[in-house]
Design a protein around this motif. Structure first.
Motif, PDB file in Angstrom:
ATOM      1  N   LEU A  28       0.829  -1.205   0.000  1.00 36.27           N
ATOM      2  CA  LEU A  28       0.000   0.000   0.000  1.00 36.27           C
ATOM      3  C   LEU A  28       0.863   1.254   0.000  1.00 36.27           C
ATOM      4  O   LEU A  28       0.548   2.237  -0.676  1.00 36.27           O
ATOM      5  CB  LEU A  28      -0.951   0.008   1.192  1.00 36.27           C
ATOM      6  N   LEU A  31       2.246   1.811  -3.506  1.00 40.55           N
ATOM      7  CA  LEU A  31       1.245   2.412  -4.388  1.00 40.55           C
ATOM      8  C   LEU A  31       1.121   3.906  -4.111  1.00 40.55           C
ATOM      9  O   LEU A  31       1.067   4.720  -5.033  1.00 40.55           O
ATOM     10  CB  LEU A  31      -0.122   1.732  -4.216  1.00 40.55           C
ATOM     11  N   GLU A  32       1.087   4.271  -2.834  1.00 37.83           N
ATOM     12  CA  GLU A  32       0.985   5.684  -2.473  1.00 37.83           C
ATOM     13  C   GLU A  32       2.199   6.463  -2.965  1.00 37.83           C
ATOM     14  O   GLU A  32       2.064   7.560  -3.532  1.00 37.83           O
ATOM     15  CB  GLU A  32       0.841   5.836  -0.962  1.00 37.83           C
ATOM     16  N   VAL A  60      -8.327   8.467  -0.822  1.00 43.88           N
ATOM     17  CA  VAL A  60      -8.496   7.107  -1.333  1.00 43.88           C
ATOM     18  C   VAL A  60      -9.909   6.666  -0.984  1.00 43.88           C
ATOM     19  O   VAL A  60     -10.306   6.682   0.182  1.00 43.88           O
ATOM     20  CB  VAL A  60      -7.460   6.143  -0.720  1.00 43.88           C
ATOM     21  N   GLN A  63      -9.321   0.557  -2.495  1.00 43.54           N
ATOM     22  CA  GLN A  63      -8.090  -0.065  -2.996  1.00 43.54           C
ATOM     23  C   GLN A  63      -8.294  -1.571  -3.052  1.00 43.54           C
ATOM     24  O   GLN A  63      -8.976  -2.146  -2.201  1.00 43.54           O
ATOM     25  CB  GLN A  63      -6.888   0.257  -2.109  1.00 43.54           C
ATOM     26  N   ASP A  93      -9.790   6.404 -11.321  1.00 44.40           N
ATOM     27  CA  ASP A  93      -9.267   5.088 -10.974  1.00 44.40           C
ATOM     28  C   ASP A  93      -7.870   4.925 -11.533  1.00 44.40           C
ATOM     29  O   ASP A  93      -7.587   5.318 -12.676  1.00 44.40           O
ATOM     30  CB  ASP A  93     -10.169   3.990 -11.532  1.00 44.40           C
ATOM     31  N   ALA A 113      -2.827  -3.896  -8.789  1.00 45.91           N
ATOM     32  CA  ALA A 113      -3.694  -3.187  -7.847  1.00 45.91           C
ATOM     33  C   ALA A 113      -4.505  -2.118  -8.561  1.00 45.91           C
ATOM     34  O   ALA A 113      -4.195  -1.727  -9.688  1.00 45.91           O
ATOM     35  CB  ALA A 113      -2.849  -2.551  -6.741  1.00 45.91           C
ATOM     36  N   THR A 115      -6.797   1.613  -7.433  1.00 47.29           N
ATOM     37  CA  THR A 115      -7.184   2.586  -6.423  1.00 47.29           C
ATOM     38  C   THR A 115      -8.197   3.536  -7.031  1.00 47.29           C
ATOM     39  O   THR A 115      -8.029   3.975  -8.168  1.00 47.29           O
ATOM     40  CB  THR A 115      -5.966   3.417  -5.946  1.00 47.29           C
TER      41      THR A 115
END
Length: 154
Positions: A28, A31-32, A60, A63, A93, A113, A115
């Motif tokens: 996570l 991804l951030e 967010v 996710q 997205d 993934a 988000t």
């Protein structure tokens, strides 16, 4: 120009857990980190983040991660591929692929993934519409749907 942006990811020894691979929770953060780097990347007219006035911010909304292979610590940078999979009225997205190295040829995808980000008013806490220039930047990064093995939301 490809809509997929590959961002290098330097793994840290502390990313590994007691099982000897990068812990799922760290994904996570990966991804951030990739999302913030892309959104702050300079462009003519400013970055995406430059187009968000002080009364707004992105949150967010959702996710989803599908883990495909263990990611082990290495001093060779891993990579996060990032692109936009959809743009709505107040949300957008993103799709991702986390790979074990920057060079795509011969790399292993450890996770894919998605988000959903929502533009929100700080004063009301409610979603607000994306502006035309914001949608233009996001649309320039448009790519394919994330190829989850199981349909999203099922």
């Amino acid at each position: 120009m490809s809509p997929v942006h590959t961002l290098p990811l330097q793994l840290r020894f502390g990313d590994e857990d007691s099982y000897g691979h990068v812990n799922n929770v760290r994904f996570l953060q990966f991804l951030e980190d990739a999302r913030v780097l892309l959104m702050s990347r300079p462009r003519p007219g400013g970055s995406f983040l430059d187009l968000i006035d002080p009364d707004h911010y992105t949150l967010v909304g959702r996710q989803e991660i599908e883990y495909r292979a263990p990611l082990n610590f290495s001093t060779t940078p891993a990579a996060v591929d990032l692109w936009v999979t959809g743009v709505g009225g107040s949300s957008f997205d993103l799709g991702y692929a986390v790979r074990d190295r920057v060079d795509a040829e011969g790399s292993t995808t450890s996770a894919i993934a998605a988000t959903t980000m929502v533009l929100v008013s700080r004063s009301t806490g409610r979603p607000v519409r994306l502006s035309g220039p914001q949608k233009d930047i996001l649309s320039s990064w448009a790519g394919p749907a994330v190829p989850f093995r199981r349909a999203r939301g099922k």
